[in-house]
Design a protein around this motif. Sequence first.
Motif, short mmCIF file in Angstrom:
data_model
loop_
_atom_site.label_atom_id
_atom_site.label_comp_id
_atom_site.label_asym_id
_atom_site.label_seq_id
_atom_site.Cartn_x
_atom_site.Cartn_y
_atom_site.Cartn_z
N LYS B 26 51.50 17.95 52.89
CA LYS B 26 52.42 19.07 52.65
C LYS B 26 52.61 19.83 53.95
CE LYS B 26 49.52 20.72 49.79
NZ LYS B 26 48.75 21.63 48.92
N GLU B 28 52.39 22.92 54.39
CA GLU B 28 51.32 23.92 54.46
C GLU B 28 50.07 23.34 55.13
OE1 GLU B 28 53.08 23.23 51.79
OE2 GLU B 28 54.12 25.10 51.33
N ASP B 29 49.82 22.07 54.86
CA ASP B 29 48.66 21.42 55.47
C ASP B 29 48.81 21.33 56.98
OD1 ASP B 29 47.71 21.08 52.91
OD2 ASP B 29 48.22 18.96 52.79
#
Lengths: 151, 151
Positions: B26, B28-29
């Motif tokens: 993702k 966000e990762d």
Amino acid sequence: MKKIAAFVLVATAAALATPAMAQFAKPEDAVKYRQSALTVMATHFSRLGAMANGKAPFDAKQAAENAAIVETLSKLPWAAFGEGTDKVGNTKALPEVWSQQAKFKEASEKLIAEAAKLNAAAKVGTLDALKTAFGPAGGACKNCHDTFKAK
Amino acid sequence: MKKIAAFVLVATAAALATPAMAQFAKPEDAVKYRQSALTVMATHFSRLGAMANGKAPFDAKQAAENAAIVETLSKLPWAAFGEGTDKVGNTKALPEVWSQQAKFKEASEKLIAEAAKLNAAAKVGTLDALKTAFGPAGGACKNCHDTFKAK
């Protein structure tokens, strides 16, 4: 001025009491640092796992790069679990880290040893060598998380 | 054994299908990863700075350890500034990272080069060598932050 002097005194006392590798200005910094080191390690470890488990094609060069990073990072988080960093920020570290320090140290040293073996195995350049070392390294992660990290 | 297998499976599920060094499940990762790598690098860089600036006693062994970590970490964040990671989570990366990609790449490569020089200098084992390399390395941090990181 008095406040600054007190702060400097505290900071200096911390610097004198511990080796340079264990220095953090604030407990929050230690938590952020150890979580960061574990995040970077986990990211590269998971890439090795994808190869070891056949979810990604084996690439000897990438395996070696990832494993070298894992070995370097495996040594870093532990100095940041000092006294006073147990209930700080969004830490997931359980009280057992501090109440069972010998066991925690043993668990961290096991991880460091397995990460070194994993790096050596990755340098062999074969999927079989990687697979053989990956399981025990994953076991060392899990072993520590089971006892010392909140679910 | 089954538990370990399940743990490893979860750990690796994140890492499917894309080139190993640039993989994130993702956006966000990717943000979390790049911030983590920069945090670890900054921590060890600041320990070198304390020695270079006379705020901490010079210790050749610790300088070499810190500089080796800085060099390793200096290479990591950049692959995590991919498309779609520009307005994610609590990123402080400015739009210029993506609108001036050549300049950003140049700035990151400058940091990587200076970190390598810093590591070589730390291996010399003298405070003078460390001081000489520390300034340009700090300049490479600042150069990139000035243009590409929100204040």
